[in-house]
Design an enzyme around this catalytic site. Structure first.
Site, short mmCIF file in Angstrom:
data_model
loop_
_atom_site.label_atom_id
_atom_site.label_comp_id
_atom_site.label_asym_id
_atom_site.label_seq_id
_atom_site.Cartn_x
_atom_site.Cartn_y
_atom_site.Cartn_z
N CYS A 276 0.79 -1.85 0.20
CA CYS A 276 -0.24 0.08 0.08
C CYS A 276 1.56 1.52 -0.35
O CYS A 276 1.81 1.08 1.08
CB CYS A 276 -0.73 0.31 0.79
SG CYS A 276 -2.06 1.70 1.47
N GLU B 240 -3.67 1.52 -5.90
CA GLU B 240 -2.65 0.29 -6.20
C GLU B 240 -2.09 0.41 -8.08
O GLU B 240 -2.99 1.03 -8.23
CB GLU B 240 -3.27 -0.97 -5.95
CG GLU B 240 -2.07 -2.38 -6.27
CD GLU B 240 -0.27 -1.77 -5.10
OE1 GLU B 240 -0.35 -0.87 -5.95
OE2 GLU B 240 -0.73 -2.13 -3.75
#
Length: 254
Positions: free
Chosen positions: A2, A111
């Protein structure tokens, strides 16, 4: 992993979701990057008198975990994530796993999917039903040689849920509201007692929305970075852009 996330809920919504007594006002944040301040919630010492709410505190910490034993950060890597499968075994994280587990409120995360040598495609990954989620986090106080102190933190990650693996093989650990107390209880719940919580979110919990490369630049902090990206034929023929700047190069806000 992340590398960016977002927090768009109001202080009132976040306080209610995490059972906080109160939370100071702050603006919506669309593009939170490593080394910037992030909100973490930790367990307090004692229940508030006359309250049926759990004792929880909100902390503002630097996103980038620094173990307390580190003396010089100049050559220390930026640790924004910690692998949940091995955190209890790692010297950097094992003390925090036992004593300083935290919740990190978020509205979703970003992402990037890369297809070989083709340019990467960014995705805004948010709860399908909207609202706030809580990532599993670790926090660690750190002091430099001059005695100046700051709180630091990392997001725990796990293998991606089946529906998100086409983007990346990792994702943040999401702690469900019913499990907040158990996750934050570092007095009676050892890491082995909460290992079952460090799992991928259920399939279809999140939805992945393709977005433009505006999110790559930390200076872009408005809602436009979450707009759905539709690639035209002309755009598809453009040469790939240069690799985005490393988030670690941005100004440290602490």
């Amino acid at each position: 992993m992340c590398g960016r996330f977002s927090l768009l809920g109001t202080p009132e919504e976040i306080a209610a979701y995490l059972a906080l007594m109160e939370l100071e006002a702050f603006p919506a944040r669309y593009n939170i990057a490593p080394t910037q301040p992030i909100l973490m919630v930790v367990s307090g010492e004692t229940p508030p008198p006359g309250s049926n709410r759990p004792d929880r505190r909100a902390l503002l910490v630097r996103w980038g975990f620094i173990p307390g034993w580190v003396k010089d950060t100049a050559n220390y890597p930026l640790m924004m994530n910690a692998r949940s499968e091995t955190a209890i075994e790692k010297a950097s994280f094992k003390a925090a796993m036992r004593h300083r587990r935290a919740l990190i409120p978020a509205s979703g995360f970003y992402e990037w999917r890369r297809d070989g040598n083709r340019k990467s495609q960014a995705y805004w990954i948010r709860p399908r039903n909207g609202g706030i989620v809580a990532f599993a986090g670790l926090h660690e106080p750190w002091a430099n040689a001059e005695g100046s102190e700051m709180d630091t933190g990392a997001i725990l990650t796990t293998s991606a849920s089946e529906d998100l693996r086409f983007i990346h093989d990792r994702m943040p650990v999401v702690i469900e509201q019913k499990d907040f107390a158990r996750w934050l209880d570092c007095k009676t719940q050892e890491p082995r007692h909460v290992a079952d919580l460090m799992k991928p979110a259920q399939a279809d919990f999140f939805e992945a929305i393709p977005v433009s490369d505006k999110v790559n630049k930390v200076a872009n902090t408005g809602p436009e970075i979450q707009e759905r990206f539709i690639e035209t034929l002309a755009e598809a023929k453009k040469p790939a852009r240069a690799k985005p700047a490393d988030p670690d190069d941005q100004m440290n806000l602490f």
